[in-house]
Motif scaffolding. Structure first.
Motif, PDB file in Angstrom:
ATOM      1  N   THR A   1       5.062 -16.991   3.225  1.00  0.00           N
ATOM      2  CA  THR A   1       5.168 -18.352   2.693  1.00  0.00           C
ATOM      3  C   THR A   1       5.766 -18.403   1.294  1.00  0.00           C
ATOM      4  O   THR A   1       5.862 -19.486   0.720  1.00  0.00           O
ATOM      5  N   GLU A   2       6.151 -17.260   0.758  1.00  0.00           N
ATOM      6  CA  GLU A   2       6.800 -17.277  -0.552  1.00  0.00           C
ATOM      7  C   GLU A   2       7.525 -15.964  -0.816  1.00  0.00           C
ATOM      8  O   GLU A   2       7.224 -14.935  -0.219  1.00  0.00           O
ATOM      9  N   LEU A   3       8.498 -16.058  -1.705  1.00  0.00           N
ATOM     10  CA  LEU A   3       9.231 -14.890  -2.197  1.00  0.00           C
ATOM     11  C   LEU A   3       9.167 -14.926  -3.713  1.00  0.00           C
ATOM     12  O   LEU A   3       9.331 -15.983  -4.321  1.00  0.00           O
ATOM     13  N   GLY A   4       8.971 -13.794  -4.318  1.00  0.00           N
ATOM     14  CA  GLY A   4       8.937 -13.708  -5.773  1.00  0.00           C
ATOM     15  C   GLY A   4      10.342 -13.688  -6.348  1.00  0.00           C
ATOM     16  O   GLY A   4      11.340 -13.701  -5.611  1.00  0.00           O
ATOM     17  N   PRO A   5      10.436 -13.631  -7.670  1.00  0.00           N
ATOM     18  CA  PRO A   5      11.745 -13.558  -8.303  1.00  0.00           C
ATOM     19  C   PRO A   5      12.494 -12.301  -7.860  1.00  0.00           C
ATOM     20  O   PRO A   5      11.890 -11.257  -7.634  1.00  0.00           O
ATOM     21  N   ASN A   6      13.788 -12.439  -7.722  1.00  0.00           N
ATOM     22  CA  ASN A   6      14.698 -11.359  -7.368  1.00  0.00           C
ATOM     23  C   ASN A   6      14.348 -10.682  -6.044  1.00  0.00           C
ATOM     24  O   ASN A   6      14.485  -9.475  -5.885  1.00  0.00           O
ATOM     25  N   ALA A   7      13.922 -11.489  -5.069  1.00  0.00           N
ATOM     26  CA  ALA A   7      13.598 -10.963  -3.740  1.00  0.00           C
ATOM     27  C   ALA A   7      14.825 -10.385  -3.059  1.00  0.00           C
ATOM     28  O   ALA A   7      14.694  -9.558  -2.159  1.00  0.00           O
ATOM     29  N   ALA A   8      16.002 -10.774  -3.482  1.00  0.00           N
ATOM     30  CA  ALA A   8      17.219 -10.211  -2.892  1.00  0.00           C
ATOM     31  C   ALA A   8      17.322  -8.719  -3.188  1.00  0.00           C
ATOM     32  O   ALA A   8      17.862  -7.963  -2.387  1.00  0.00           O
TER      33      ALA A   8
ATOM     34  N   PRO B   1      12.265 -17.462  -7.453  1.00  0.00           N
ATOM     35  CA  PRO B   1      11.119 -17.462  -6.545  1.00  0.00           C
ATOM     36  C   PRO B   1      11.108 -18.756  -5.722  1.00  0.00           C
ATOM     37  O   PRO B   1      11.490 -19.816  -6.216  1.00  0.00           O
ATOM     38  N   LEU B   2      10.682 -18.650  -4.474  1.00  0.00           N
ATOM     39  CA  LEU B   2      10.598 -19.808  -3.583  1.00  0.00           C
ATOM     40  C   LEU B   2       9.266 -19.788  -2.844  1.00  0.00           C
ATOM     41  O   LEU B   2       8.743 -18.716  -2.525  1.00  0.00           O
ATOM     42  N   ARG B   3       8.758 -20.989  -2.544  1.00  0.00           N
ATOM     43  CA  ARG B   3       7.533 -21.156  -1.749  1.00  0.00           C
ATOM     44  C   ARG B   3       7.820 -22.198  -0.680  1.00  0.00           C
ATOM     45  O   ARG B   3       8.608 -23.110  -0.910  1.00  0.00           O
TER      46      ARG B   3
END
Length: 179
Positions: A102-109, A62-64
């Motif tokens: 403004t963010e992506l959760g885990p395993n957004a790929a 996850p990224l913010r």
């Protein structure tokens, strides 16, 4: 291994030709704003958690991110690469993320935001390629003043060049080695 070397060489050449250094360098823009990048799972300068490496099964972490408001922002791109010259590679390119995200959760790929695209990375895989080797892994977020518009079959260097040419803000979180 030869294909990886050719791809990394091509990526480097694309950025050398575009005035950028490294796999992803500086944009041609006059003023690049700063983006603050964080993650509930990653810490800058700390090891990449094992579950986000090839030894785990979590996919992309996850990224913010946050920055000053940018009126010219049209999309977001994320590039994960290694910065060591002996093992330079691109592990993930996600582009055309809506600028309001403004963010992506885990395993957004595995389930990217609507309208987003993913490029083939150094290994040839589309999506997140979990790193395996010790090294530094840069999770870089770019705000772009346009959208990446790849032609069918666009190469990794072509997509990275489009990202570099449209960058108006950039921030990075670097994982050093793997737990």
């Amino acid at each position: 291994m030869g294909r990886i070397a050719v791809t990394v060489t091509a990526v480097g050449a694309a950025f050398a030709l575009s005035g950028c250094s490294g796999l992803i360098g500086k944009s041609q823009a006059d003023d690049i704003a700063e983006i603050n990048v964080s993650s509930p799972e990653l810490r800058d300068g700390r090891p990449l958690p094992r579950e986000y490496s090839c030894k785990g099964n979590q996919g992309s972490p996850p990224l913010r991110w946050s920055s000053q408001p940018l009126s010219k922002a049209k999309s977001i791109a994320i590039v994960v690469d290694s910065q060591t010259s002996s093992n330079a590679a691109v592990y993930w390119v996600l582009y055309n993320i809506p600028a309001t995200t403004t963010e992506l959760g885990p395993n957004a790929a595995a389930e990217p935001p609507s309208g987003a695209g993913q490029a083939s990375v150094t290994s040839g895989k589309v999506g997140y390629e979990p790193p395996c080797d010790p090294g530094s892994y840069r999770f870089t977020v770019y705000t772009l003043n346009g959208k990446v518009d790849p032609n069918k079959g666009s190469s990794l260097p072509e997509i990275l060049k489009q990202i570099a040419d449209q960058t108006i803000a950039r921030g990075r979180l670097t994982a050093v080695d793997i737990e």
